[in-house]
Design an enzyme around this catalytic site. Structure first.
Site, PDB file in Angstrom:
ATOM      1  N   SER A   1       0.836  -1.194   0.000  1.00 27.14           N
ATOM      2  CA  SER A   1       0.000   0.000   0.000  1.00 27.14           C
ATOM      3  C   SER A   1       0.873   1.248   0.000  1.00 27.14           C
ATOM      4  O   SER A   1       0.367   2.357   0.003  1.00 27.14           O
ATOM      5  CB  SER A   1      -0.894   0.001   1.235  1.00 27.14           C
ATOM      6  OG  SER A   1      -0.087  -0.037   2.399  1.00 27.14           O
TER       7      SER A   1
ATOM      8  N   GLU B   1      -6.653  -0.585  -6.449  1.00 27.92           N
ATOM      9  CA  GLU B   1      -5.695   0.271  -7.152  1.00 27.92           C
ATOM     10  C   GLU B   1      -4.734  -0.644  -7.902  1.00 27.92           C
ATOM     11  O   GLU B   1      -4.079  -1.495  -7.284  1.00 27.92           O
ATOM     12  CB  GLU B   1      -4.900   1.126  -6.158  1.00 27.92           C
ATOM     13  CG  GLU B   1      -5.661   2.351  -5.701  1.00 27.92           C
ATOM     14  CD  GLU B   1      -4.845   3.244  -4.752  1.00 27.92           C
ATOM     15  OE1 GLU B   1      -5.220   4.402  -4.591  1.00 27.92           O
ATOM     16  OE2 GLU B   1      -3.851   2.771  -4.163  1.00 27.92           O
TER      17      GLU B   1
ATOM     18  N   ASN C   1      -4.703   6.337  -0.373  1.00 26.99           N
ATOM     19  CA  ASN C   1      -4.095   6.567   0.938  1.00 26.99           C
ATOM     20  C   ASN C   1      -3.378   7.905   0.980  1.00 26.99           C
ATOM     21  O   ASN C   1      -3.431   8.635   1.970  1.00 26.99           O
ATOM     22  CB  ASN C   1      -3.090   5.458   1.267  1.00 26.99           C
ATOM     23  CG  ASN C   1      -3.782   4.162   1.662  1.00 26.99           C
ATOM     24  OD1 ASN C   1      -5.002   4.138   1.832  1.00 26.99           O
ATOM     25  ND2 ASN C   1      -3.026   3.090   1.785  1.00 26.99           N
TER      26      ASN C   1
ATOM     27  N   HIS D   1      -3.383  -3.282  -5.236  1.00 24.26           N
ATOM     28  CA  HIS D   1      -3.576  -2.778  -3.876  1.00 24.26           C
ATOM     29  C   HIS D   1      -5.044  -2.882  -3.488  1.00 24.26           C
ATOM     30  O   HIS D   1      -5.868  -2.065  -3.899  1.00 24.26           O
ATOM     31  CB  HIS D   1      -3.065  -1.332  -3.780  1.00 24.26           C
ATOM     32  CG  HIS D   1      -3.279  -0.728  -2.438  1.00 24.26           C
ATOM     33  ND1 HIS D   1      -3.523   0.593  -2.227  1.00 24.26           N
ATOM     34  CD2 HIS D   1      -3.311  -1.303  -1.203  1.00 24.26           C
ATOM     35  CE1 HIS D   1      -3.691   0.823  -0.942  1.00 24.26           C
ATOM     36  NE2 HIS D   1      -3.581  -0.314  -0.303  1.00 24.26           N
TER      37      HIS D   1
END
Ligand code: 3H9
Length: 687
Positions: free
Chosen positions: A412, A445, A483, A433
């Site tokens: 991540s 992702e 994120n 991800h």
């Protein structure tokens, strides 16, 4: 055969007129399509034909209004003009359905006297997903077929039903062979003609609604039961109002109310945001330098490294679609535990049938030996976030896996290019991800390394669609898209606490904006001990974790929790916050709710602008797709980039500058944002 216009043909098959529509990709009701249908019906009904079949070429029956140009719906002929011709027909009209009959498409079909469908067809009124309600009689005709309860469920959920259920409910009159729709429809209509089957005009039917007349309880109960689900949305309430009118009022009055509400909904910012999102989600799947025809590799078996929460959740995605998975762990106990957690997840899932659980579990094979991955077409690594460990895993994978197998990392945060360089096949290395819990969260992702090949990317996109994830493509950069963009807002909460703002107040502001929960409630859910404090920089969250307050999973967090995990204010948490604030010498500040919101959201907008500038995301709309699906950004607001465009980038930049002076350099506007604001442009493209 007569061409009515560029997208509509009228032909004669014996005594039946066949009106065929062909307007790729989904036969949406653009002006040309409406003109074709209107003129086609007029000619068919003026001819000597004894019946009319309306059918579509291509992948689907009419999938609804043309959402890319809703304003165009105001031009004549309207859907209603076509429906009036159909309603006034003196001979059978049959809609022949394959693919999806959705929205305005189903509303046209509801004006036919009969509907036939192939077994794979689906029928629905999904307008609510676009912040709309059906605007061409759907709320009036569907209850007259299904009764108000089922109609309410279908229209407010937007979920299409399968042909078999539609047959059972009387929405479809006959199912015909999958590859014989036209022949099946013709044979149906000939039977109807021969048997003198009475024509059914749905607007005249009363039997399904009459029993509910004068019984407002049904609607009141439905409103109450769904209030929480539809929090903040305008369309669902209007749908209930219109379905109630279908029961209580004459058809034309109900129709007039529906029309009024449809236009109100269509003009609402919510619907604009949801329509933007509809196209954003679709464009996020497109990679300009990877042509759509790039061959995806076949993925028939998958390997997952790590049987922890993440690895287990990832494996479930594949077992759910019937793909066998080999799960690798280092220790037998860890493997056993991981598999039992997966089993538990299946057993606890809603409507789980034991035989389904067994079927899925039988697709999962545990192993302690990487050599067992030799036949896998794709392997996803989900070990803990440490670059050296991941590099070693990839070296081993490179040895163990067959040529052409795709090697994916679920990292991540880490640099995928460095991971790829540990193998002799960086072109086959990609990031996948998943967000936790991986079997539930919709976002995936797909991270594209510098050397990732177009085939590996095409394979990942194809696979992501198979497991029904919403895709965003990211380049390599710390935290990728979701994120990275969410982080500044979550970091700033420490400042909020130091300024003396109670967690519940901050949470309330963001909840009322539309997030499923505020940042403090979210941290409590995720666990306060999940992220370590950066070296030399202690946070209140870190201090809570140290004091044994790990969130909902143990000890409480920013809130205390009862056995059912209901939050309540926590004097113990408040004391930790207050002690920390006093020790740090921070002064209490006056902050308005508006400022809490602006500071939270504009930090994300600003980070999004940086992500765009750096080329990590291809488009602003990809960032919106990532935040909506990864961080619960309310789709009714369109995502941070779209939202900033609606506010006006000049206003956003002015506020950021004000906050920079007042609260610190974290608010310094990103150069791209300042530039776009100065040029009067938008992040999402159009100025
Ligand atoms: C309505 O009907 C209002 C009425 O009640 C009243 C009016 C007065 N318009 O999803 P895909 C495009 S509201 C324009 O990738 P799939 C889509 O952008 C409408 N374009 O394929 C894409 O284009 P591109 C109610 C549309 O096989 C391409 O078609 N109807 C529309 O995975 C393929 O789409 C809906 O809400 C549209 N309506 O899924 C249905 N629909 O190739 C919305 C699709 O350039 N559509 N496109 O990227 C869907 O749910 C899915 O697209 C569908 C196909 C299930 C049809």
């Amino acid at each position: 055969m007569t061409a009515i216009n560029a997208v509509t043909d009228l032909s004669q098959d014996g005594e039946v007129a066949v009106l065929t529509l062909n307007s790729p990709p989904v036969n949406a009701l653009s002006l040309t399509v409406r003109e074709g249908l209107f003129e086609g019906f007029k000619q068919a009904l003026a001819s000597s034909a004894k019946a009319v079949v309306v059918i579509c070429d291509g992948r689907t029956f009419i999938a609804g209004a043309d959402v890319s140009n809703l304003a165009d719906m105001l031009k004549d002929p309207s859907i209603e003009d076509i429906q009036k011709l159909m309603d006034g027909a003196d001979r059978p009209v049959v809609a022949a359905i394959h693919g999806t009959a959705l929205g305005g498409g189903l509303e046209i079909a509801l004006c036919a006297h009969f509907r036939v469908a192939v077994p794979s067809a689906r029928l629905g009124l999904p307008e609510v997903n676009l912040g709309l309600l059906p605007g061409a009689g759907g709320t009036q005709r569907l209850p007259r077929v299904l009764g108000p309860q089922k109609a309410l469920e279908m229209i407010t959920s937007g979920k299409p039903i399968r042909a078999a259920e539609a047959l059972e409910l009387g929405l479809v009159d006959e199912l015909v062979a999958e590859d014989g729709l036209r022949a099946g429809a013709l044979s149906f209509v000939r039977k109807a003609l021969a048997g003198g089957r009475p024509l059914v005009r749905l607007r005249d039917r009363d039997d399904k609604v009459a029993p509910f007349r004068g019984k407002p309880e049904l609607f009141e109960t439905f409103r109450q039961a769904t209030a929480k689900n539809f929090r903040g949305q305008v369309a669902p309430d209007w749908i209930v109002e219109c379905v109630e009118a279908a029961v209580e009022k004459p058809f034309d009055e109900g129709l007039a109310l529906e029309k009024q509400r449809f236009f109100q909904a269509a003009m609402s910012p919510q619907s604009a945001a949801r329509r933007y999102y509809f196209f954003a989600e679709r464009s996020a799947q497109k990679i300009p330098d990877v042509p759509a025809e790039t061959a995806a590799r076949e993925v028939k078996s998958v390997g997952v490294i790590g049987a922890g929460t993440m690895g287990g959740g990832i494996a479930m995605n594949f077992a759910n679609i019937g793909v066998p998975v080999t799960i690798i762990e280092m220790k037998p106990e860890a493997l056993e535990h991981g598999l039992s957690v997966i089993r538990g997840n299946y057993e606890r899932s809603r409507g789980a049938r034991p035989e389904e659980t067994e079927k899925r579990m039988s697709l999962l094979k545990g192993s302690l030996d990487m050599a067992d991955l030799k036949d896998c077409d794709l392997v996803i690594e989900a070990v803990f976030e440490n670059l050296e460990v991941k590099k070693q895993v990839f070296q081993k994978l490179d040895q163990a896996c067959k040529p052409g197998a795709i090697l994916a990392s679920n990292t991540s945060y880490l640099n995928l290019n460095e991971i790829a360089a540990a193998t002799g096949r960086p072109q086959d290395v990609i990031g996948l991800h998943f967000f936790s819990p991986a079997q539930v969260m919709p976002l995936l992702e797909i991270v594209r390394g510098d050397k990732t090949s177009p085939e590996a990317l095409a394979t990942a996109v194809d696979l992501a669609k198979r497991i029904r994830k919403t895709i965003v493509i990211s380049r390599v950069g710390p935290g990728f898209i979701a994120n990275r963009v969410a982080m500044p807002r979550l970091t700033e909460i420490n400042s909020f606490l130091l300024e003396g703002l109670p967690p519940a107040r901050v949470d309330k502001v963001l909840y009322e904006f539309g997030f499923p929960m505020g940042p403090f409630a979210m941290l409590d859910l995720v666990g306060l001990d999940v992220i370590a404090d950066p070296p030399g920089h202690q946070t209140i969250r870190g201090r809570m974790a140290e004091a044994g307050r790990r969130g909902q999973k143990g000890g409480g967090g920013f809130y205390d929790y009862d056995e059912s995990r209901n939050p309540r204010p926590s004097p113990a948490a408040d004391k930790i916050i207050e002690d920390f604030r006093i020790a740090s010498g921070a002064a209490i500040k006056e902050v308005t709710d508006e400022e809490i919101l602006e500071r939270s959201l504009y930090l994300e907008v600003n980070e999004g602008a940086k992500v765009l500038e750096e080329g990590i995301a291809m488009r602003a709309s990809d960032i919106d797709v990532a935040l909506i699906n990864g961080y619960g950004w309310p789709v009714d607001r369109g995502g941070p980039m779209y939202y900033a465009d609606q506010i006006g980038l000049d206003k956003v930049v002015a506020k950021l500058k004000e906050f920079e002076l007042k609260y610190g350099p974290q608010y310094k506007p990103a150069p791209r944002l300042e530039r776009l604001a100065a040029e009067g442009k938008k992040l999402t493209g159009k100025s």
